[in-house]
Scaffold this motif. Structure first.
Motif, PDB file in Angstrom:
ATOM      1  N   ILE A 110       0.868  -1.180   0.000  1.00 10.75           N
ATOM      2  CA  ILE A 110       0.000   0.000   0.000  1.00 10.75           C
ATOM      3  C   ILE A 110       0.902   1.226   0.000  1.00 10.75           C
ATOM      4  N   VAL A 111       0.675   2.126  -0.947  1.00 15.37           N
ATOM      5  CA  VAL A 111       1.491   3.347  -1.026  1.00 15.37           C
ATOM      6  C   VAL A 111       0.585   4.571  -1.001  1.00 15.37           C
ATOM      7  N   SER A 112       1.120   5.663  -0.480  1.00 15.59           N
ATOM      8  CA  SER A 112       0.368   6.917  -0.517  1.00 15.59           C
ATOM      9  C   SER A 112       1.306   8.111  -0.411  1.00 15.59           C
ATOM     10  N   ASN A 113       1.077   9.063  -1.320  1.00 13.10           N
ATOM     11  CA  ASN A 113       1.687  10.391  -1.199  1.00 13.10           C
ATOM     12  C   ASN A 113       0.524  11.268  -0.745  1.00 13.10           C
ATOM     13  N   PRO A 114       0.217  11.238   0.566  1.00 14.66           N
ATOM     14  CA  PRO A 114      -1.052  11.823   1.005  1.00 14.66           C
ATOM     15  C   PRO A 114      -1.073  13.329   0.839  1.00 14.66           C
ATOM     16  N   PRO A 115      -2.178  13.873   0.321  1.00 16.58           N
ATOM     17  CA  PRO A 115      -2.260  15.325   0.255  1.00 16.58           C
ATOM     18  C   PRO A 115      -2.302  15.889   1.664  1.00 16.58           C
ATOM     19  N   PHE A 116      -1.333  16.742   1.978  1.00 18.31           N
ATOM     20  CA  PHE A 116      -1.310  17.359   3.305  1.00 18.31           C
ATOM     21  C   PHE A 116      -1.497  18.850   3.090  1.00 18.31           C
ATOM     22  N   PHE A 117      -1.960  19.531   4.103  1.00 18.88           N
ATOM     23  CA  PHE A 117      -2.104  20.973   3.979  1.00 18.88           C
ATOM     24  C   PHE A 117      -1.859  21.633   5.318  1.00 18.88           C
ATOM     25  N   SER A 118      -0.979  22.619   5.308  1.00 21.69           N
ATOM     26  CA  SER A 118      -0.830  23.475   6.478  1.00 21.69           C
ATOM     27  C   SER A 118      -0.391  24.833   5.955  1.00 21.69           C
ATOM     28  N   GLU A 119      -0.510  25.845   6.770  1.00 19.51           N
ATOM     29  CA  GLU A 119      -0.217  27.208   6.317  1.00 19.51           C
ATOM     30  C   GLU A 119       1.200  27.335   5.752  1.00 19.51           C
ATOM     31  N   GLU A 120       2.145  26.607   6.351  1.00 20.52           N
ATOM     32  CA  GLU A 120       3.528  26.789   5.897  1.00 20.52           C
ATOM     33  C   GLU A 120       3.753  26.231   4.489  1.00 20.52           C
ATOM     34  N   TYR A 121       2.821  25.408   4.008  1.00 19.65           N
ATOM     35  CA  TYR A 121       2.970  24.866   2.657  1.00 19.65           C
ATOM     36  C   TYR A 121       2.067  25.590   1.650  1.00 19.65           C
ATOM     37  N   ARG A 122       1.508  26.737   2.069  1.00 20.64           N
ATOM     38  CA  ARG A 122       0.670  27.507   1.142  1.00 20.64           C
ATOM     39  C   ARG A 122       1.537  28.033   0.001  1.00 20.64           C
ATOM     40  N   SER A 123       1.051  27.899  -1.230  1.00 19.18           N
ATOM     41  CA  SER A 123       1.830  28.332  -2.389  1.00 19.18           C
ATOM     42  C   SER A 123       1.157  29.544  -3.031  1.00 19.18           C
ATOM     43  N   GLU A 124       1.702  29.976  -4.179  1.00 26.66           N
ATOM     44  CA  GLU A 124       1.114  31.103  -4.906  1.00 26.66           C
ATOM     45  C   GLU A 124      -0.059  30.648  -5.780  1.00 26.66           C
ATOM     46  N   ASN A 125      -0.224  29.330  -5.898  1.00 26.25           N
ATOM     47  CA  ASN A 125      -1.235  28.784  -6.812  1.00 26.25           C
ATOM     48  C   ASN A 125      -2.499  28.418  -6.028  1.00 26.25           C
ATOM     49  N   GLU A 126      -3.527  29.247  -6.176  1.00 29.48           N
ATOM     50  CA  GLU A 126      -4.752  29.041  -5.376  1.00 29.48           C
ATOM     51  C   GLU A 126      -5.442  27.720  -5.691  1.00 29.48           C
ATOM     52  N   LEU A 149      -6.292  -3.064   5.358  1.00 22.35           N
ATOM     53  CA  LEU A 149      -6.125  -3.558   3.984  1.00 22.35           C
ATOM     54  C   LEU A 149      -4.776  -4.226   3.705  1.00 22.35           C
ATOM     55  N   LEU A 150      -3.853  -4.176   4.664  1.00 29.88           N
ATOM     56  CA  LEU A 150      -2.508  -4.718   4.428  1.00 29.88           C
ATOM     57  C   LEU A 150      -2.452  -6.216   4.720  1.00 29.88           C
ATOM     58  N   SER A 151      -1.870  -6.965   3.788  1.00 28.58           N
ATOM     59  CA  SER A 151      -1.729  -8.411   3.993  1.00 28.58           C
ATOM     60  C   SER A 151      -0.697  -8.694   5.091  1.00 28.58           C
ATOM     61  N   GLU A 152      -0.638  -9.924   5.529  1.00 31.40           N
ATOM     62  CA  GLU A 152       0.206 -10.318   6.670  1.00 31.40           C
ATOM     63  C   GLU A 152       1.661  -9.877   6.503  1.00 31.40           C
ATOM     64  N   ASN A 153       2.209 -10.078   5.306  1.00 39.72           N
ATOM     65  CA  ASN A 153       3.609  -9.739   5.058  1.00 39.72           C
ATOM     66  C   ASN A 153       3.720  -8.451   4.234  1.00 39.72           C
ATOM     67  N   GLY A 154       2.628  -7.670   4.220  1.00 40.49           N
ATOM     68  CA  GLY A 154       2.565  -6.483   3.371  1.00 40.49           C
ATOM     69  C   GLY A 154       3.433  -5.330   3.847  1.00 40.49           C
ATOM     70  N   ILE A 155       3.691  -4.399   2.934  1.00 40.40           N
ATOM     71  CA  ILE A 155       4.467  -3.193   3.221  1.00 40.40           C
ATOM     72  C   ILE A 155       3.584  -1.973   2.961  1.00 40.40           C
ATOM     73  N   PHE A 156       3.646  -1.015   3.869  1.00 39.87           N
ATOM     74  CA  PHE A 156       2.899   0.246   3.774  1.00 39.87           C
ATOM     75  C   PHE A 156       3.929   1.365   3.662  1.00 39.87           C
ATOM     76  N   SER A 157       3.845   2.154   2.578  1.00 34.17           N
ATOM     77  CA  SER A 157       4.903   3.105   2.272  1.00 34.17           C
ATOM     78  C   SER A 157       4.334   4.490   1.973  1.00 34.17           C
ATOM     79  N   VAL A 158       4.933   5.542   2.590  1.00 28.88           N
ATOM     80  CA  VAL A 158       4.429   6.911   2.404  1.00 28.88           C
ATOM     81  C   VAL A 158       5.575   7.906   2.265  1.00 28.88           C
ATOM     82  N   ILE A 159       5.251   9.078   1.730  1.00 31.88           N
ATOM     83  CA  ILE A 159       6.155  10.228   1.816  1.00 31.88           C
ATOM     84  C   ILE A 159       5.366  11.350   2.482  1.00 31.88           C
ATOM     85  N   ILE A 160       5.955  11.944   3.528  1.00 29.50           N
ATOM     86  CA  ILE A 160       5.260  12.986   4.294  1.00 29.50           C
ATOM     87  C   ILE A 160       6.252  14.103   4.640  1.00 29.50           C
TER      88      ILE A 160
END
Length: 237
Positions: A110-126, A149-160
């Motif tokens: 299972i992989v996820s590049n989860p959408p995160f949001f905080s004020e410090e990551y506000r950009s110029e693009n609305e 949802l992860l199988s017994e020997n499964g791997i869960f991978s993220v970037i945060i």
């Protein structure tokens, strides 16, 4: 750039506010696949970039992706159909809460590049900020889904974001998911750590060492480690 060309596939991104970035490519290239996953789930797939990279890297027969935003979902479907692995890739148009309501199976990866949001990551693009904010996925919800949802020997991978690393590892530990690989990412040797790449399993390692990845040594001069990680995908590596 509305079409992003990689060595073995192309990604259209004209329909979605969230364009391909280094985070997605890093996760797709870095995610451990030593358990030879037969089934993969990409949560919040966006353009489908991570699912496509894992289709290239693995022999997984089933690669499912999940996307709640309608435009991004349509874009991912188009990118999957145009890829060499269209028969292995499938995208669901649903939120994570709907998807876990009636889980039909478990996944080896299972992989996820989860959408995160905080004020410090506000950009110029609305529009991009809005996509990030509306799509922001509580880490608790993501971890809960991984446990289910992860199988017994499964791997869960993220970037945060790096500043969320301790909290995320703690959330996973409470759910009995434990880190097996940790890489902290910096843009240049002298810049701050900005991202954490984290991989988890259902059992704890006796010793875990974290490493560091620097993207550029100087402007447009890429670090050999970063080149080695991404050379199967980027033309110029």
């Amino acid at each position: 750039m509305s079409v992003f060309k990689f060595k073995q596939f192309s990604v259209n991104q004209y329909k979605t506010a969230m364009k391909i970035g280094t985070d997605g490519v890093l996760l797709g290239a870095w995610t451990p696949i030593e358990n030879n996953p037969k089934s993969v789930l990409d949560i919040g797939t966006g353009t489908g970039i991570i699912a496509l990279m894992l289709a290239q890297r693995s022999d997984a027969e089933q690669i499912d992706a999940l996307e709640i935003d309608e435009s991004a979902y349509e874009q991912a479907v188009e990118n999957f159909e145009n890829s060499p692995w269209g028969d292995r890739l499938f995208c669901y148009h649903a939120g994570l809460d709907e998807f876990v309501d009636d889980p039909e199976e478990q996944y080896d990866l299972i992989v996820s590049n989860p959408p995160f949001f905080s004020e410090e990551y506000r950009s110029e693009n609305e529009q991009r900020d809005l996509a990030r904010f509306q799509g922001a996925m509580p880490f608790e919800e993501l971890v809960e889904a991984a446990v289910l949802l992860l199988s017994e020997n499964g791997i869960f991978s993220v970037i945060i974001p790096f500043n969320e690393e301790d909290r995320f590892i703690e959330l996973c530990a409470e759910a009995e998911l434990f880190p097996i690989k940790v890489t902290r990412v910096k843009g240049t040797p002298n810049s701050k750590i900005i991202r954490s790449l984290l991989a988890f399993k259902r059992y704890e390692l006796s010793v875990l060492t974290a490493d560091e990845l620097v993207i550029e040594i100087s402007r447009h001069e890429y670090n050999p480690e970063y080149i080695s990680l991404t050379k199967d995908f980027y033309f110029k590596m």
